[in-house]
Design a protein around this motif. Structure first.
Motif, PDB file in Angstrom:
ATOM      1  N   TYR A   1       0.733  -1.227  -0.085  1.00  0.00           N
ATOM      2  CA  TYR A   1       0.057   0.095  -0.080  1.00  0.00           C
ATOM      3  C   TYR A   1       0.925   1.175  -0.161  1.00  0.00           C
TER       4      TYR A   1
ATOM      5  N   TYR B   1      -2.985   0.543  -4.086  1.00  0.00           N
ATOM      6  CA  TYR B   1      -2.549  -0.963  -3.809  1.00  0.00           C
ATOM      7  C   TYR B   1      -1.949  -1.644  -4.992  1.00  0.00           C
TER       8      TYR B   1
ATOM      9  N   ILE C   1      -7.706  -5.341   1.896  1.00  0.00           N
ATOM     10  CA  ILE C   1      -8.021  -4.042   1.155  1.00  0.00           C
ATOM     11  C   ILE C   1      -9.566  -3.567   1.675  1.00  0.00           C
TER      12      ILE C   1
END
Length: 361
Positions: A75, A82, A107
């Protein structure tokens, strides 16, 4: 930076988030297209083999650099980007799907934004996870993957329950299928009381049926008979079942195709026919009977003890197996006659390709 420690996985909350995830992404069937879901989140996907080519090294080198045999998510807080990597060389298709679903769980559950930690956060990670908290996050991501790919609450609704069948239907490994089935058995009451959402969201997936006699596909809850031919030889209409491999031989002359499409008839929003089946009167409206000949404007079961409303092309009642009123009055052809009619409507080139002896010119 001080914060409250994470002491246990948030399983009930994850179940709720997965349900919302199904709704927001309009997921109504399985197996889930995990690759597309990851891309929907604007995630950049990188295969280990691509990275190996990019850095002129081996996949084993990439495994050592990333520190994971399966895959990892990185990240970038500054750009809110991402990067998901996965091993495409030594993992099975099912394991790759699980890996992507696991990383997607990190996520969706916002593990990186809520509690940034090294080395997966590239930039200024302000909060460091403890080893115990890191294990909890991994368990949460695994739980998310399990609920997304093969939810036990959904397994309670489908007719196929062996690990081999579940593996084929949901695109997961036998190990993951066995784990999901085990959760169903050990938490029956929990999942039994939490199936309402799945019954609605996956209605077509759960109630699809396929007739082994006339090859008709339909979706009718609690059906016992085929509405076209009246046969009780029905199976779950899921094309990932092994039995469909045996139903798909090369089409020979006179052989029913796997997806047989029988005639449907125009109907109004209220379910009534647009014109009378017997006299072709088009002034139907909301009338229960044709004002010209008196025929019912909806097809029904001919049994007085049943009298269920049926589709306009139904020859038989899917609940009791009795003939429909339209079929009993010979307003509908038999399914065999309709099949012959459909075959005769094929254009000459199709007839010739199917092996017809008729010269198409």
């Amino acid at each position: 930076m001080s914060r409250a420690p994470i002491t246990k996985p948030r399983y009930p909350l994850i179940i709720y988030w997965v349900k919302r995830f199904f709704q927001l992404n309009n997921i109504i069937t399985f197996p889930v297209d995990v690759n597309q879901l990851v891309k929907n989140y604007g995630v950049k996907l990188f295969k280990y083999s691509t990275l190996a080519d990019l850095f002129n090294c081996t996949v084993d080198n990439i495994v050592d650099i990333i520190g994971s045999e399966d895959g990892e998510t990185f990240y970038l807080p500054d750009s809110e980007l991402y990067l998901v990597t996965y091993n495409d060389m030594c993992l099975s298709l099912e394991r790759r799907r699980w890996t992507l679903a696991h990383e997607l769980g990190h996520i969706v559950l916002q593990h990186f934004q809520l509690f940034p930690f090294s080395p997966s956060v590239i930039g200024n990670g302000l909060v460091q996870l403890t080893e115990s908290e890191s294990r909890i996050f991994e368990r949460e991501a695994d739980f998310f993957a399990s609920e997304l790919l093969c939810s036990p609450a959904l397994l309670c609704q489908i007719p196929s329950r062996s690990s081999a069948e579940v593996s084929n239907i949901f695109g997961v490994s036998n190990e993951a299928a066995s784990y999901a089935l085990e959760r169903v058995e050990t938490n029956k009451e929990f999942y039994k009381n939490r199936t309402a959402f799945y019954k609605t969201q996956f209605y077509d997936f759960i109630h699809g049926r396929y007739c082994m006699k006339c090859h008709h596909s339909f979706i009718i809850e609690k059906s016992k008979y085929c509405p076209i031919c009246g046969s009780d030889k029905l199976i779950w209409n899921n094309r990932n079942l092994i039995i469909f491999d045996f139903l798909e031989p090369p089409i020979r002359e006179g052989e029913l195709p796997l997806d047989m499409k029988y005639h449907s008839y125009p109907e109004q929003k209220n379910g009534k026919t647009q014109k009378c089946f017997r006299c072709d009167n088009e002034e139907i409206g909301d009338d229960d009977y044709c004002i010209i000949c008196g025929l019912e404007t909806q097809n029904k079961c001919s049994s007085y003890s049943c009298s269920e409303t049926l589709s306009l092309n139904a020859r038989y009642c899917p609940y009791c197996g009795e003939e429909s009123i339209y079929y009993r009055l010979k307003l509908l052809p038999s399914w065999e006659d309709e099949y012959k009619e459909i075959q005769s409507e094929l254009d000459p080139a199709q007839q010739f390709a199917a092996g017809s002896e008729d010269i198409p010119f």
